[in-house]
Design a protein around this motif. Structure first.
Motif, PDB file in Angstrom:
ATOM      1  N   UNK A  70       9.573 -70.095 -47.705  1.00  0.00           N
ATOM      2  CA  UNK A  70       9.402 -68.846 -46.966  1.00  0.00           C
ATOM      3  C   UNK A  70       8.627 -69.140 -45.685  1.00  0.00           C
ATOM      4  N   UNK A  71       9.117 -68.571 -44.575  1.00  0.00           N
ATOM      5  CA  UNK A  71       8.453 -68.793 -43.294  1.00  0.00           C
ATOM      6  C   UNK A  71       7.113 -68.067 -43.294  1.00  0.00           C
ATOM      7  N   UNK A  86      19.425 -63.593 -55.855  1.00  0.00           N
ATOM      8  CA  UNK A  86      20.415 -63.275 -54.821  1.00  0.00           C
ATOM      9  C   UNK A  86      21.120 -61.997 -55.249  1.00  0.00           C
ATOM     10  N   UNK A  87      21.236 -61.047 -54.342  1.00  0.00           N
ATOM     11  CA  UNK A  87      21.804 -59.747 -54.709  1.00  0.00           C
ATOM     12  C   UNK A  87      23.240 -59.619 -54.196  1.00  0.00           C
ATOM     13  N   UNK A 110      14.659 -53.286 -41.703  1.00  0.00           N
ATOM     14  CA  UNK A 110      14.483 -54.098 -42.911  1.00  0.00           C
ATOM     15  C   UNK A 110      15.537 -53.820 -43.980  1.00  0.00           C
ATOM     16  N   UNK A 144      18.821 -54.072 -45.686  1.00  0.00           N
ATOM     17  CA  UNK A 144      19.993 -54.940 -45.622  1.00  0.00           C
ATOM     18  C   UNK A 144      21.049 -54.573 -46.658  1.00  0.00           C
ATOM     19  N   UNK A 145      20.698 -53.685 -47.578  1.00  0.00           N
ATOM     20  CA  UNK A 145      21.684 -53.247 -48.565  1.00  0.00           C
ATOM     21  C   UNK A 145      21.299 -51.867 -49.076  1.00  0.00           C
ATOM     22  N   UNK A 167      20.535 -50.867 -52.137  1.00  0.00           N
ATOM     23  CA  UNK A 167      19.392 -50.848 -53.043  1.00  0.00           C
ATOM     24  C   UNK A 167      18.102 -50.669 -52.252  1.00  0.00           C
ATOM     25  N   UNK A 168      18.024 -51.322 -51.102  1.00  0.00           N
ATOM     26  CA  UNK A 168      16.783 -51.204 -50.326  1.00  0.00           C
ATOM     27  C   UNK A 168      16.625 -49.811 -49.717  1.00  0.00           C
ATOM     28  N   UNK A 192      15.468 -47.799 -52.751  1.00  0.00           N
ATOM     29  CA  UNK A 192      14.108 -48.234 -53.097  1.00  0.00           C
ATOM     30  C   UNK A 192      13.079 -47.660 -52.130  1.00  0.00           C
ATOM     31  N   UNK A 219      14.729 -50.169 -58.755  1.00  0.00           N
ATOM     32  CA  UNK A 219      16.081 -50.746 -58.768  1.00  0.00           C
ATOM     33  C   UNK A 219      16.281 -51.565 -60.046  1.00  0.00           C
TER      34      UNK A 219
END
Lengths: 226, 226
Positions: free
Chosen positions: B141-142, B157-158, B180, B182-183, B185-186, B189, B195
């Motif tokens: 992770x950055x 992975x979703x 933020x 991207x799908x 579920x988010x 949520x 979820x």
């Protein structure tokens, strides 16, 4: 500068739905492990190849080399119970401490020569280099309450080869084994070193299931036809 | 209970190195998008299919349906500038608020019927369901200082389909768009809902590059031959 590559083929292939460990399966006619070793030799025919194999697979491998007339020079070292232990055993063969040491999964036969080159060059300059891929799917992270979104743009999938200055990886592997260690970068990081990532190559997949064999076979055919 | 599926095919395929958007490419002789819709119909031939397409691709799609004699009943809705906007447009076709609504990527043609069933059943019981896969590679992770190891056993992975009770997703999409997200579920949520993840299916890959087309083609052939 001397270059080594430790090919880690310690896994007994429990996930393969097959009695034959995955590194020995034929990928378009040639054992996976042979395909894995060739790009390193093609990159530098002076590279010293150290193959870490479970003791009980050594005879099988030697017979396979005869059968396929596989002439590529390499040392064979016995693997340990964990990946950590296997790499540590491989490191006993590093005699030149001013060298660069690559560690590569035995089940990543599609690694490109240019990725190997980028990793060696970056490691020489920066101390280490590991290949990283972007993630195109959404991610969730498990939490005590369930799970939550994880920003995928900040996360990278890490491949091998992971390449280090010999002194860095030799020192790192003198640490005790920890459960959280899943690759060599994490062993080195655990000692306080910064890890340098470079762009990976997409075809460089890790074959852990028969599903991955199907994918690798298709990618290999595609690479040839391009 | 009424079931809907919104198939999101809004992307203009900029990553395909091809002028044709990826959902229209032929996968073993049949356009990706047709392959994507069939498993939903096979799961439940009463399911209402809502296809979200960029306005400029609608004629192309309709001609393709004639050419391939594709008879599967579906509504077509114009996409928006973002995925969020496209799904929101699709949701305007949900007339039964006591229903279940699936959202599925147009470029995931290898979704299994059993995964669709599991997601609908779980969503009916729990309010929502999204498919998740284990990750077999190391993650980093950055961070502001560089990057660090991320424990892969805690990350999933979703995939899609992501399925929700209609009231849940309708309410969620009344929120403003955030980067933020991207799908789906988010989005849900973000409104405070938990979820629920279910095991995904490995073949259910997202086709975002020509490399993925090669993989999908091989997986499809393999699924047929098993």
């Amino acid at each position: 500068m001397t270059k080594y590559v430790i090919i880690v083929a310690g896994g007994a292939g429990k996930r393969m739905q097959s009695d034959l460990p995955k590194q020995f399966l034929l990928l378009n006619g040639i054992p996976v492990l042979m395909r894995t070793m060739v790009p390193f030799f093609n990159f530098d025919n002076q590279i010293q190849i150290i193959l870490v194999l479970p003791e009980e697979h050594m005879d099988y491998w030697k017979n396979l080399c005869v059968e396929f007339n596989f002439q590529l020079d390499h040392k064979i070292v016995a693997g340990g119970e964990t990946r950590f232990r296997s790499v540590k055993n491989g490191l006993t063969e590093i005699t030149d401490t001013g060298s660069l040491v690559a560690v590569h999964d035995g089940v990543r036969p599609l690694v490109s020569q240019s990725l190997i080159q980028t990793c060696f060059e970056t490691a020489e300059l920066m101390g280490n280099a590991v290949p990283a891929m972007e993630i195109s799917e959404s991610l969730r992270i498990l939490t005590p309450e369930g799970n939550q979104l994880l920003n995928r743009s900040e996360v990278k999938l890490i491949q091998t080869p992971q390449i280090f200055r010999a002194e860095q990886i030799l020192k790192a592997y003198r640490q005790d084994y920890k459960e959280t260690i899943t690759d060599d970068a994490s062993v080195v990081e655990n000692m306080g070193e910064k890890i340098h990532i470079v762009p990976g190559n997409r075809e460089n997949i890790k074959i852990t299931t028969l599903h991955d064999m199907v994918i690798a076979s298709a990618l290999l055919q595609n690479m040839r036809s391009v």
